[in-house]
Design a protein around this motif. Structure first.
Motif, PDB file in Angstrom:
ATOM      1  N   ILE A 256       0.862  -1.180   0.000  1.00  0.00           N
ATOM      2  CA  ILE A 256       0.000   0.000   0.000  1.00  0.00           C
ATOM      3  C   ILE A 256       0.897   1.228   0.000  1.00  0.00           C
ATOM      4  CG2 ILE A 256      -1.786   1.267   1.251  1.00  0.00           C
ATOM      5  CD1 ILE A 256      -2.429  -1.489   2.624  1.00  0.00           C
ATOM      6  N   GLU A 257       0.735   2.095  -0.979  1.00  0.00           N
ATOM      7  CA  GLU A 257       1.502   3.339  -1.023  1.00  0.00           C
ATOM      8  C   GLU A 257       0.627   4.475  -0.489  1.00  0.00           C
ATOM      9  OE1 GLU A 257       2.439   3.425  -5.277  1.00  0.00           O
ATOM     10  OE2 GLU A 257       0.732   4.766  -5.617  1.00  0.00           O
ATOM     11  N   GLN A 258       1.234   5.327   0.304  1.00  0.00           N
ATOM     12  CA  GLN A 258       0.499   6.409   0.960  1.00  0.00           C
ATOM     13  C   GLN A 258       1.452   7.581   1.162  1.00  0.00           C
ATOM     14  OE1 GLN A 258      -1.459   5.126   4.593  1.00  0.00           O
ATOM     15  NE2 GLN A 258      -1.882   7.215   5.259  1.00  0.00           N
ATOM     16  N   GLY A 259       0.910   8.774   1.348  1.00  0.00           N
ATOM     17  CA  GLY A 259       1.724   9.943   1.642  1.00  0.00           C
ATOM     18  C   GLY A 259       2.334  10.622   0.437  1.00  0.00           C
ATOM     19  N   TYR A 260       2.055  10.151  -0.771  1.00  0.00           N
ATOM     20  CA  TYR A 260       2.689  10.689  -1.973  1.00  0.00           C
ATOM     21  C   TYR A 260       2.242  12.127  -2.233  1.00  0.00           C
ATOM     22  CZ  TYR A 260       4.669   6.150  -3.213  1.00  0.00           C
ATOM     23  OH  TYR A 260       5.410   4.987  -3.228  1.00  0.00           O
ATOM     24  N   GLU A 261       0.985  12.428  -1.976  1.00  0.00           N
ATOM     25  CA  GLU A 261       0.493  13.802  -2.181  1.00  0.00           C
ATOM     26  C   GLU A 261       1.099  14.779  -1.183  1.00  0.00           C
ATOM     27  OE1 GLU A 261      -2.321  11.025  -4.078  1.00  0.00           O
ATOM     28  OE2 GLU A 261      -1.369  11.107  -2.106  1.00  0.00           O
ATOM     29  N   MET A 262       1.641  14.273  -0.079  1.00  0.00           N
ATOM     30  CA  MET A 262       2.244  15.109   0.957  1.00  0.00           C
ATOM     31  C   MET A 262       3.749  15.277   0.768  1.00  0.00           C
ATOM     32  SD  MET A 262       0.411  13.393   4.269  1.00  0.00           S
ATOM     33  CE  MET A 262       0.983  14.676   5.407  1.00  0.00           C
TER      34      MET A 262
END
Length: 297
Positions: A256-262
């Motif tokens: 799961i990839e997360q935090g990319y927009e941040m």
């Protein structure tokens, strides 16, 4: 008294990515109010306080705080603290292959691996398998709360759902990564539809090949506007995967990839073991790297 602390970036192999975590190493004598005050001072999504374990066979007892309150269980604090303890124990020449952390949800078993003097990897077994909770809010209300169109919500057989593996989360499937990127919580509508809860928006469209899901996590009720990586939600997400993707018997691994927009790209590994058509066990894994050390005066 002075108390040492460290910070780590979790669910990443490099500094200044992933989810930052503060760990207060000598928390004895601090009451709940003091811990909450320190967590607000760090102002990270979570701060961990290490205490002696009740069971001497366990490695440590943890209390976990967001800026807004205490959690019984959380994933990035578990991974980050396990990695720091592994680094500490390895330097002392006594690194175990497995350590057990006491959290309010119960004992959490972690397999740990040291990778150099400042980094490591940890995989913990879910202390509680995910369970489905009540009905999710209506799609129209969720669209208004997240600043999306109703047509953006849902894909394949996925519909909004509430699950918990120790902490409840609302899971909102979104059709495209572009829609996930433009999601923006709307304060009044969020309070009306979701209240103090957190919402995990996810899609199959990923930024990097080989990953299974792309996600964003909003949790304004606990002082977390957006979280770069949410292991506790990823643990509960195993229930979503079982309900809607129906993996067959065997062992499965999803990134799961997360935090990319941040600008804080994070990779969370969800491992699931399915036996007889049901989820038998699940694990959350990730890397962490030490960023800073200091002293609370």
């Amino acid at each position: 008294m002075k108390r040492r602390f460290v910070t780590l970036d979790v669910f990443t192999t490099r500094r200044h990515a992933g989810n930052p975590l503060a760990v207060v190493l000598e928390a004895g004598g601090l009451d709940t109010e003091a811990m909450q005050t320190i967590a607000r001072e760090f102002n990270l999504s979570e701060t961990v306080f290490i205490l002696p374990p009740e069971n001497p066979a366990h490695r440590a007892s943890l209390r976990i705080f967001t800026p807004g309150g205490e959690l019984p269980f959380a994933g990035h604090p578990t991974v980050g603290t396990a990695v720091w303890l592994a680094l500490h124990d390895d330097a002392a020449g006594s690194l175990p292959e497995m350590l057990v952390l006491e959290e309010k949800v119960g004992p959490v078993s972690c397999a740990v691996e040291v990778k150099g003097s400042h980094a490591g990897h940890a995989v913990f077994t879910l202390p509680r398998l995910p369970e489905r909770l009540g009905e999710a809010p209506a799609i129209a209300a969720l669209a208004a709360a997240t600043g999306l169109a109703e047509s953006d919500i849902g894909f394949d057989h996925h519909v909004p759902a509430l699950y918990s593996a120790g902490v409840p989360f609302l899971f909102v499937p979104v059709a495209t990564r572009e829609a996930v990127a433009r999601a923006k919580p709307q304060a009044a509508e969020w309070q009306a539809a979701i209240g103090q809860g957190g919402a995990f928006l996810y899609t199959r469209e990923t930024a990097e090949p080989g990953h299974a899901y792309h996600a964003r996590m909003f949790w304004p009720g606990t002082g977390i506007g957006e979280d770069p990586a949410t292991g506790g939600a990823s643990a509960a997400f195993a229930g979503v995967v079982m309900a809607y993707d129906r993996p067959g018997d065997g062992d499965h691994r999803f990134v799961i990839e997360q935090g990319y927009e941040m600008g804080r790209p994070s990779q969370i590994t969800l491992e699931m073991s399915v036996r007889g058509g049901v989820l038998a066990s699940a694990r959350i894994g990730g890397s962490a790297v030490l960023v800073s050390e200091g002293v609370l005066l």
